[in-house]
Motif scaffolding. Structure first.
Motif, PDB file in Angstrom:
ATOM      1  N   LEU A  24      47.048 -21.558 -13.076  1.00  0.00           N
ATOM      2  CA  LEU A  24      48.320 -20.932 -13.442  1.00  0.00           C
ATOM      3  C   LEU A  24      48.915 -20.141 -12.282  1.00  0.00           C
ATOM      4  CD1 LEU A  24      47.467 -19.780 -17.055  1.00  0.00           C
ATOM      5  CD2 LEU A  24      48.758 -21.792 -16.337  1.00  0.00           C
ATOM      6  N   THR A  25      48.074 -19.508 -11.482  1.00  0.00           N
ATOM      7  CA  THR A  25      48.553 -18.765 -10.319  1.00  0.00           C
ATOM      8  C   THR A  25      49.179 -19.700  -9.301  1.00  0.00           C
ATOM      9  OG1 THR A  25      46.871 -17.069 -10.637  1.00  0.00           O
ATOM     10  CG2 THR A  25      47.875 -17.189  -8.466  1.00  0.00           C
ATOM     11  N   GLU A  26      48.565 -20.850  -9.058  1.00  0.00           N
ATOM     12  CA  GLU A  26      49.121 -21.819  -8.107  1.00  0.00           C
ATOM     13  C   GLU A  26      50.484 -22.331  -8.565  1.00  0.00           C
ATOM     14  OE1 GLU A  26      46.267 -24.863  -7.366  1.00  0.00           O
ATOM     15  OE2 GLU A  26      44.872 -23.485  -6.396  1.00  0.00           O
ATOM     16  N   HIS A  27      50.615 -22.631  -9.859  1.00  0.00           N
ATOM     17  CA  HIS A  27      51.906 -23.078 -10.374  1.00  0.00           C
ATOM     18  C   HIS A  27      52.960 -21.985 -10.224  1.00  0.00           C
ATOM     19  CE1 HIS A  27      49.812 -26.497 -12.194  1.00  0.00           C
ATOM     20  NE2 HIS A  27      51.009 -27.050 -12.284  1.00  0.00           N
ATOM     21  N   ALA A  28      52.563 -20.745 -10.463  1.00  0.00           N
ATOM     22  CA  ALA A  28      53.521 -19.642 -10.377  1.00  0.00           C
ATOM     23  C   ALA A  28      53.952 -19.384  -8.934  1.00  0.00           C
ATOM     24  CB  ALA A  28      52.903 -18.376 -10.972  1.00  0.00           C
ATOM     25  N   GLU A  29      53.005 -19.413  -8.003  1.00  0.00           N
ATOM     26  CA  GLU A  29      53.325 -19.092  -6.617  1.00  0.00           C
ATOM     27  C   GLU A  29      54.091 -20.198  -5.915  1.00  0.00           C
ATOM     28  OE1 GLU A  29      49.902 -17.919  -4.419  1.00  0.00           O
ATOM     29  OE2 GLU A  29      49.624 -16.083  -5.579  1.00  0.00           O
ATOM     30  N   TYR A  30      53.676 -21.440  -6.105  1.00  0.00           N
ATOM     31  CA  TYR A  30      54.237 -22.535  -5.328  1.00  0.00           C
ATOM     32  C   TYR A  30      55.326 -23.321  -6.056  1.00  0.00           C
ATOM     33  CZ  TYR A  30      50.224 -21.377  -2.513  1.00  0.00           C
ATOM     34  OH  TYR A  30      49.297 -20.684  -1.767  1.00  0.00           O
ATOM     35  N   GLY A  31      55.382 -23.221  -7.371  1.00  0.00           N
ATOM     36  CA  GLY A  31      56.393 -23.961  -8.110  1.00  0.00           C
ATOM     37  C   GLY A  31      57.399 -23.085  -8.826  1.00  0.00           C
ATOM     38  N   ASP A  32      57.259 -21.770  -8.682  1.00  0.00           N
ATOM     39  CA  ASP A  32      58.143 -20.802  -9.347  1.00  0.00           C
ATOM     40  C   ASP A  32      58.117 -20.910 -10.866  1.00  0.00           C
ATOM     41  OD1 ASP A  32      58.942 -19.639  -6.962  1.00  0.00           O
ATOM     42  OD2 ASP A  32      60.565 -21.081  -6.686  1.00  0.00           O
ATOM     43  N   TRP A  33      56.986 -21.287 -11.438  1.00  0.00           N
ATOM     44  CA  TRP A  33      56.844 -21.372 -12.882  1.00  0.00           C
ATOM     45  C   TRP A  33      56.443 -20.017 -13.423  1.00  0.00           C
ATOM     46  CZ3 TRP A  33      58.371 -25.653 -15.329  1.00  0.00           C
ATOM     47  CH2 TRP A  33      58.412 -26.854 -14.616  1.00  0.00           C
ATOM     48  N   GLU A  34      56.845 -19.728 -14.657  1.00  0.00           N
ATOM     49  CA  GLU A  34      56.404 -18.525 -15.349  1.00  0.00           C
ATOM     50  C   GLU A  34      55.826 -18.930 -16.694  1.00  0.00           C
ATOM     51  OE1 GLU A  34      60.521 -17.008 -17.427  1.00  0.00           O
ATOM     52  OE2 GLU A  34      60.106 -16.358 -15.380  1.00  0.00           O
ATOM     53  N   LEU A  35      54.897 -18.126 -17.168  1.00  0.00           N
ATOM     54  CA  LEU A  35      54.203 -18.414 -18.419  1.00  0.00           C
ATOM     55  C   LEU A  35      55.119 -18.144 -19.600  1.00  0.00           C
ATOM     56  CD1 LEU A  35      51.449 -19.142 -19.713  1.00  0.00           C
ATOM     57  CD2 LEU A  35      50.984 -16.705 -19.785  1.00  0.00           C
ATOM     58  N   GLU A  36      55.297 -19.154 -20.442  1.00  0.00           N
ATOM     59  CA  GLU A  36      56.058 -18.936 -21.675  1.00  0.00           C
ATOM     60  C   GLU A  36      55.095 -18.760 -22.850  1.00  0.00           C
ATOM     61  OE1 GLU A  36      59.749 -20.807 -24.089  1.00  0.00           O
ATOM     62  OE2 GLU A  36      58.066 -22.115 -23.677  1.00  0.00           O
ATOM     63  N   ARG A  37      54.092 -19.595 -22.933  1.00  0.00           N
ATOM     64  CA  ARG A  37      53.163 -19.523 -24.062  1.00  0.00           C
ATOM     65  C   ARG A  37      51.797 -20.047 -23.641  1.00  0.00           C
ATOM     66  NH1 ARG A  37      55.263 -21.901 -29.381  1.00  0.00           N
ATOM     67  NH2 ARG A  37      56.084 -19.804 -29.440  1.00  0.00           N
ATOM     68  N   LEU A  38      50.760 -19.375 -24.093  1.00  0.00           N
ATOM     69  CA  LEU A  38      49.397 -19.851 -23.910  1.00  0.00           C
ATOM     70  C   LEU A  38      48.729 -19.806 -25.275  1.00  0.00           C
ATOM     71  CD1 LEU A  38      46.930 -19.341 -21.145  1.00  0.00           C
ATOM     72  CD2 LEU A  38      46.174 -18.803 -23.443  1.00  0.00           C
ATOM     73  N   ARG A  39      48.177 -20.926 -25.671  1.00  0.00           N
ATOM     74  CA  ARG A  39      47.521 -21.001 -26.975  1.00  0.00           C
ATOM     75  C   ARG A  39      46.061 -21.373 -26.757  1.00  0.00           C
ATOM     76  NH1 ARG A  39      49.623 -23.900 -32.446  1.00  0.00           N
ATOM     77  NH2 ARG A  39      48.017 -22.982 -33.739  1.00  0.00           N
ATOM     78  N   LEU A  40      45.173 -20.540 -27.248  1.00  0.00           N
ATOM     79  CA  LEU A  40      43.735 -20.758 -27.132  1.00  0.00           C
ATOM     80  C   LEU A  40      43.220 -21.252 -28.479  1.00  0.00           C
ATOM     81  CD1 LEU A  40      41.092 -20.473 -25.534  1.00  0.00           C
ATOM     82  CD2 LEU A  40      40.991 -18.106 -26.323  1.00  0.00           C
ATOM     83  N   TYR A  41      42.615 -22.431 -28.485  1.00  0.00           N
ATOM     84  CA  TYR A  41      42.113 -23.025 -29.714  1.00  0.00           C
ATOM     85  C   TYR A  41      40.659 -22.617 -29.962  1.00  0.00           C
ATOM     86  CZ  TYR A  41      46.318 -25.857 -29.768  1.00  0.00           C
ATOM     87  OH  TYR A  41      47.626 -26.262 -29.805  1.00  0.00           O
ATOM     88  N   PRO A  42      40.200 -22.711 -31.211  1.00  0.00           N
ATOM     89  CA  PRO A  42      38.830 -22.297 -31.545  1.00  0.00           C
ATOM     90  C   PRO A  42      37.744 -23.050 -30.768  1.00  0.00           C
ATOM     91  CG  PRO A  42      40.102 -22.551 -33.551  1.00  0.00           C
ATOM     92  CD  PRO A  42      40.961 -23.039 -32.427  1.00  0.00           C
ATOM     93  N   ASP A  43      38.025 -24.278 -30.342  1.00  0.00           N
ATOM     94  CA  ASP A  43      37.004 -25.025 -29.593  1.00  0.00           C
ATOM     95  C   ASP A  43      36.971 -24.628 -28.111  1.00  0.00           C
ATOM     96  OD1 ASP A  43      39.318 -26.186 -28.625  1.00  0.00           O
ATOM     97  OD2 ASP A  43      38.664 -28.247 -28.928  1.00  0.00           O
ATOM     98  N   GLY A  44      37.871 -23.746 -27.682  1.00  0.00           N
ATOM     99  CA  GLY A  44      37.870 -23.263 -26.307  1.00  0.00           C
ATOM    100  C   GLY A  44      38.909 -23.922 -25.413  1.00  0.00           C
ATOM    101  N   SER A  45      39.605 -24.941 -25.916  1.00  0.00           N
ATOM    102  CA  SER A  45      40.649 -25.573 -25.106  1.00  0.00           C
ATOM    103  C   SER A  45      41.911 -24.716 -25.138  1.00  0.00           C
ATOM    104  CB  SER A  45      40.941 -26.983 -25.610  1.00  0.00           C
ATOM    105  OG  SER A  45      41.447 -26.943 -26.922  1.00  0.00           O
ATOM    106  N   ARG A  46      42.768 -24.947 -24.151  1.00  0.00           N
ATOM    107  CA  ARG A  46      44.009 -24.169 -24.050  1.00  0.00           C
ATOM    108  C   ARG A  46      45.187 -25.100 -23.874  1.00  0.00           C
ATOM    109  NH1 ARG A  46      40.195 -21.694 -20.732  1.00  0.00           N
ATOM    110  NH2 ARG A  46      39.874 -19.477 -21.080  1.00  0.00           N
ATOM    111  N   ARG A  47      46.294 -24.763 -24.490  1.00  0.00           N
ATOM    112  CA  ARG A  47      47.573 -25.429 -24.243  1.00  0.00           C
ATOM    113  C   ARG A  47      48.484 -24.366 -23.640  1.00  0.00           C
ATOM    114  NH1 ARG A  47      47.932 -30.623 -25.116  1.00  0.00           N
ATOM    115  NH2 ARG A  47      46.775 -31.455 -26.852  1.00  0.00           N
TER     116      ARG A  47
END
Length: 61
Positions: A24-47
């Protein structure tokens, strides 16, 4: 009115917190992306949904 482009990422379960932070840091620094939503699922995966502004150039004449 602001317009955004979106990027959806899937981080599979077993991805460490440090590795997720690094991605996420690489996307933010080099692509100018910002976090809109992070969803953590019970099995440990993330969207993750990132966004960045679309800058439209208006012709002046």
């Amino acid at each position: 009115m602001l317009e955004y482009s979106y990027l959806d990422l899937y981080l599979p379960r077993g991805t460490s917190r440090e590795a997720a932070r690094r991605v996420l840091t690489e996307h933010a620094e080099y692509g100018d992306w910002e976090l809109e939503r992070l969803r953590l699922y019970p099995d440990g995966s993330r969207r993750v949904r990132l966004r960045r502004k679309i800058i439209r150039v208006v012709r002046t004449m």
